[in-house]
Design an enzyme around this catalytic site. Structure first.
Site, short mmCIF file in Angstrom:
data_model
loop_
_atom_site.label_atom_id
_atom_site.label_comp_id
_atom_site.label_asym_id
_atom_site.label_seq_id
_atom_site.Cartn_x
_atom_site.Cartn_y
_atom_site.Cartn_z
N HIS A 130 -7.43 26.01 14.53
CA HIS A 130 -7.23 27.14 15.45
C HIS A 130 -8.53 27.95 15.61
O HIS A 130 -8.55 28.95 16.31
CB HIS A 130 -6.17 28.09 14.89
CG HIS A 130 -4.77 27.55 14.90
ND1 HIS A 130 -4.25 26.82 15.95
CD2 HIS A 130 -3.76 27.67 14.01
CE1 HIS A 130 -2.98 26.51 15.67
NE2 HIS A 130 -2.67 27.00 14.51
N SER A 160 6.64 32.94 22.03
CA SER A 160 6.85 31.86 21.07
C SER A 160 6.44 32.33 19.67
O SER A 160 7.16 32.11 18.69
CB SER A 160 6.01 30.65 21.50
OG SER A 160 6.16 29.60 20.59
N ARG A 284 11.48 25.27 19.05
CA ARG A 284 12.43 26.33 19.44
C ARG A 284 13.08 25.96 20.76
O ARG A 284 14.12 25.34 20.79
CB ARG A 284 11.69 27.68 19.50
CG ARG A 284 12.61 28.90 19.63
CD ARG A 284 11.82 30.18 19.75
NE ARG A 284 10.99 30.23 20.93
CZ ARG A 284 11.34 30.79 22.09
NH1 ARG A 284 12.49 31.38 22.22
NH2 ARG A 284 10.50 30.78 23.13
P1 A3P Z 1 8.65 27.79 22.11
O1 A3P Z 1 8.64 28.76 20.96
O2 A3P Z 1 8.36 28.45 23.42
O3 A3P Z 1 9.85 26.94 22.15
P2 A3P Z 1 2.80 25.12 18.22
O4 A3P Z 1 3.12 23.69 17.96
O5 A3P Z 1 1.39 25.33 18.72
O6 A3P Z 1 3.14 25.98 17.07
O7 A3P Z 1 3.68 25.58 19.46
C1 A3P Z 1 5.05 25.75 19.30
C2 A3P Z 1 5.69 25.76 20.68
O8 A3P Z 1 5.67 24.44 21.22
C3 A3P Z 1 7.14 26.17 20.60
O9 A3P Z 1 7.42 26.78 21.87
C4 A3P Z 1 7.82 24.83 20.44
O10 A3P Z 1 9.19 24.84 20.77
C5 A3P Z 1 7.02 23.99 21.42
N1 A3P Z 1 7.06 22.56 21.12
C6 A3P Z 1 7.11 21.96 19.91
N2 A3P Z 1 7.15 20.63 20.05
C7 A3P Z 1 7.14 20.38 21.37
C8 A3P Z 1 7.20 19.17 22.15
N3 A3P Z 1 7.27 17.97 21.59
N4 A3P Z 1 7.18 19.30 23.49
C9 A3P Z 1 7.12 20.51 24.08
N5 A3P Z 1 7.08 21.68 23.40
C10 A3P Z 1 7.08 21.61 22.07
#
Ligand code: A3P
Length: 318
Positions: A130, A160, A284
């Site tokens: 990050h 998120s 989520r």
């Molecule tokens: P939301 O909280 O809006 O649902 P990161 O992986 O960077 O922590 O980001 C998490 C966000 O990506 C969350 O968004 C999560 O639900 C979503 N996410 C996780 N896996 C995913 C996938 N395979 N395709 C699309 N979105 C995904």
């Protein structure tokens, strides 16, 4: 989310004592280190990462702000690169969380060991971070390794993160209201932020250098298969005519889809990334525009104006 830890006094603690700090909306402090905000835990991993990491030209690095699609991209990159090693029906993703397969420098590799042995990892090595572009180790900047960046609409990224914090709280930790958290976000105080500096750092690098690919979460949601092809070409693993005939692009997209990953037992039950982060909290809703269910139109206007001002003239929009 991460609890204030009483650290032993050492060179990191002495550095932390000199840095400006602010409470983050999950409760604990974030420190203003090298022009970005991060936790004391992250600083402890970032410093050895900056000092000791030796990039290989063949390395692949995923860079993101938290909650921008990191888990998704880890799954996609791992699957594309390793598709000949593991048939998709036996993919390690079916039994292992993507964060265990593609590890973070700052939270994982360099937080556990100041000089982890990364030389014996299979080629190409795939890592994630990050850390903003300007704070990457010089060896990454000077090498020909490839960097994949994914950015996301800031309103959705904030919401998120907000939900992620709610799900992964220590008991009794002091947290902020949504309004207070949003205020901090608008002032640039978020993990590895300000948001605008992070996205602009990688955006600028992607314009200057062909070794950085800048993607947006929303574009992948709209058309994942064309991005799987683009990623594969960028990383040096294009799909052959035969693989296209076998519909491998579609199969990888399906394997890494939100619905599929979310429902795998490994990601549903029990597993944790660090003690407080449950794997299930990484999946989520996976939707575009969910911010509208949580933020008022005036809050959205305010952040959109900030974005116009900060990103104006860059050619980057969300
Ligand atoms: P939301 O909280 O809006 O649902 P990161 O992986 O960077 O922590 O980001 C998490 C966000 O990506 C969350 O968004 C999560 O639900 C979503 N996410 C996780 N896996 C995913 C996938 N395979 N395709 C699309 N979105 C995904």
């Amino acid at each position: 989310m991460s609890k204030e830890v009483t650290e032993p006094r050492d060179e990191f603690q002495e550095l932390l004592d000199t840095l400006p700090k602010q409470r983050h909306f999950d409760g604990p402090y974030r420190y203003h280190y090298k022009d970005f905000w991060c936790s004391s835990y992250a600083v402890r991993g970032i410093i050895p990462f900056q000092r000791h990491f030796e990039a290989h030209d063949s390395d692949i690095l995923l860079a993101t702000l938290p909650k921008s699609g990191t888990t998704w991209l880890k799954a996609l990159i791992f699957s594309i690169v390793n598709r000949t090693k593991f048939p998709l029906s036996q993919s390690p993703l079916l039994t292992t969380n993507p964060h265990e397969l593609v590890r973070f420098f700052e939270f994982d590799l360099y937080s556990k060991d100041e000089k982890p042995n990364l030389e014996d990892l299979p080629c190409p090595r795939i890592f994630a971070t990050h850390v903003p572009y300007n704070a990457l180790p010089q060896s990454i900047v000077n090498s020909r390794c490839r960097i994949v960046y994914i950015g996301r609409n800031p309103l959705d990224q904030f919401i998120s993160y907000w939900h992620f914090v709610l799900k992964n709280q220590y008991e009794n930790s002091e947290t902020f209201s949504l309004d207070e958290g949003f205020e901090l976000f608008c002032r640039g105080i978020q993990n590895f932020g300000p948001f605008w500096d992070h996205v602009l750092g990688y955006w600028g690098a992607s314009i200057e250098s062909q070794k950085v690919l800048f993607l947006k979460y929303e574009d992948l949601k709209e058309d994942v298969t064309s991005h799987v092809r683009k990623l594969a070409e960028f990383m040096g693993f294009p799909f052959s005519v035969e693989e296209e005939k076998q519909e491998l692009v579609k199969q990888i997209s399906n394997l890494c889809s939100f619905e599929n990953l979310k429902n795998l037992e490994v990601n549903r039950v029990g597993g944790r990334l660090v003690p407080v982060v449950q794997y299930s909290s990484l999946f989520r809703k996976g939707q575009v525009g969910d911010w509208a269910n949580h933020l008022s139109p005036s809050m959205a206007d305010r952040l959109e104006k900030i974005m116009e001002e900060k990103l104006g003239g860059s050619g980057l929009t969300f």
